[in-house]
Design a protein around this motif. Structure first.
Motif, short mmCIF file in Angstrom:
data_model
loop_
_atom_site.label_atom_id
_atom_site.label_comp_id
_atom_site.label_asym_id
_atom_site.label_seq_id
_atom_site.Cartn_x
_atom_site.Cartn_y
_atom_site.Cartn_z
N ASP A 159 0.84 -1.21 0.00
CA ASP A 159 0.00 0.00 0.00
C ASP A 159 0.87 1.25 0.00
OD1 ASP A 159 -2.67 0.71 -0.19
OD2 ASP A 159 -2.85 1.15 1.94
N MET B 219 2.38 1.80 -3.45
CA MET B 219 1.35 2.34 -4.33
C MET B 219 1.12 3.83 -4.05
SD MET B 219 -0.79 1.73 -6.76
CE MET B 219 -1.82 3.01 -7.47
N LEU C 119 3.72 -2.91 -10.10
CA LEU C 119 2.54 -2.83 -9.24
C LEU C 119 1.33 -3.51 -9.89
CD1 LEU C 119 2.84 0.82 -7.90
CD2 LEU C 119 2.76 -1.26 -6.49
N ILE D 114 -5.62 -1.72 -6.16
CA ILE D 114 -4.47 -1.31 -6.97
C ILE D 114 -4.83 -1.34 -8.45
CG2 ILE D 114 -2.14 -1.96 -7.68
CD1 ILE D 114 -1.66 -2.91 -4.80
#
Length: 228
Positions: free
Chosen positions: A74, A77, A166, A184
């Protein structure tokens, strides 16, 4: 049938069988609120119970998954979103990186894809989930830390690399942590992409550059010795 997955028994932390009369189990709803369902799902799918063995449930184990897998990913991201350039994302998958860090994380991604795929194809959930911890640690504590200034300075290769990593990681994690994977994916998907990560085809593997993986491992070992 062609394949069978047999689970063991989930026991209390002290090894006793969980039972309502003893009340020796954590309230799952409290755990859901505290750690999220993704962490619990990943924890159970990666534990020996998936190999037919008994397993002592530990709240700390769930907490470790939250910090090492969910929170780290997280955070990566969130950092990408700070310096994101959406104009680069359509061509990101065609990148042939020149920077050694980009080449290395692409090699690690190919290695991750290969290992997770082999685990899934053999119906071995423990094997399939095992590589994520090391990969996400590499992504967060080595690749991103070494590439921060490049990303801040607008390095296109670094941004394209992180985008691909990612997005592909979300596809590989989807069976194990469906919610963060979906989050995501929806943030990164292009107009031409499927609406949900769970509707996409499984991530395709690539040739694994073992030389660059070994060389980077040696560099990190030297750095560790230096820091000691």
């Amino acid at each position: 049938f062609k394949n069978v997955v047999t689970t063991g028994t989930v026991l209390a932390a002290d090894g006793e069988k969980m039972s309502k009369s003893k009340n020796n189990f954590p309230d799952p709803w409290i755990l859901f609120d505290k750690f999220g369902v993704d962490a619990i799902r990943f924890y159970l799918m990666s534990c020996p119970v998936m190999k037919g063995e008994d397993f002592n449930f530990s709240e700390k184990g769930v907490q470790d998954i939250t910090s090492k897998i969910i929170t780290r990913l997280d955070n990566v991201m969130a950092f990408y979103e700070l310096y994101r350039d959406t104009s680069l994302e359509k061509s990101a998958h065609n990148l042939e990186p020149e920077n050694v860090l980009d080449q290395w994380i692409h090699a690690r991604l190919a290695q991750l894809t290969d290992e997770v795929t082999k685990g899934m194809e053999s119906y071995d959930m423990a094997q399939a989930t095992r590589p994520f911890d090391g990969f996400i640690e590499d992504l967060s504590t080595w690749y991103l830390r070494r590439s921060r200034e490049r990303l801040k300075d607008g390095d296109q290769d670094a941004k394209k690399t992180l985008y691909v990593v990612l997005k592909t990681t979300a596809q590989l994690l989807a069976p194990f942590t469906p919610f963060i994977a979906e989050d995501i994916w929806r943030k990164l998907k292009l107009d031409s992409d499927r609406e949900s990560v769970h509707l996409t085809m499984w991530a395709q593997g690539a040739d694994i550059d073992q030389d660059i993986i070994s060389e980077m491992q040696m560099v990190r070992h030297v750095v560790t010795l230096g820091l000691e």
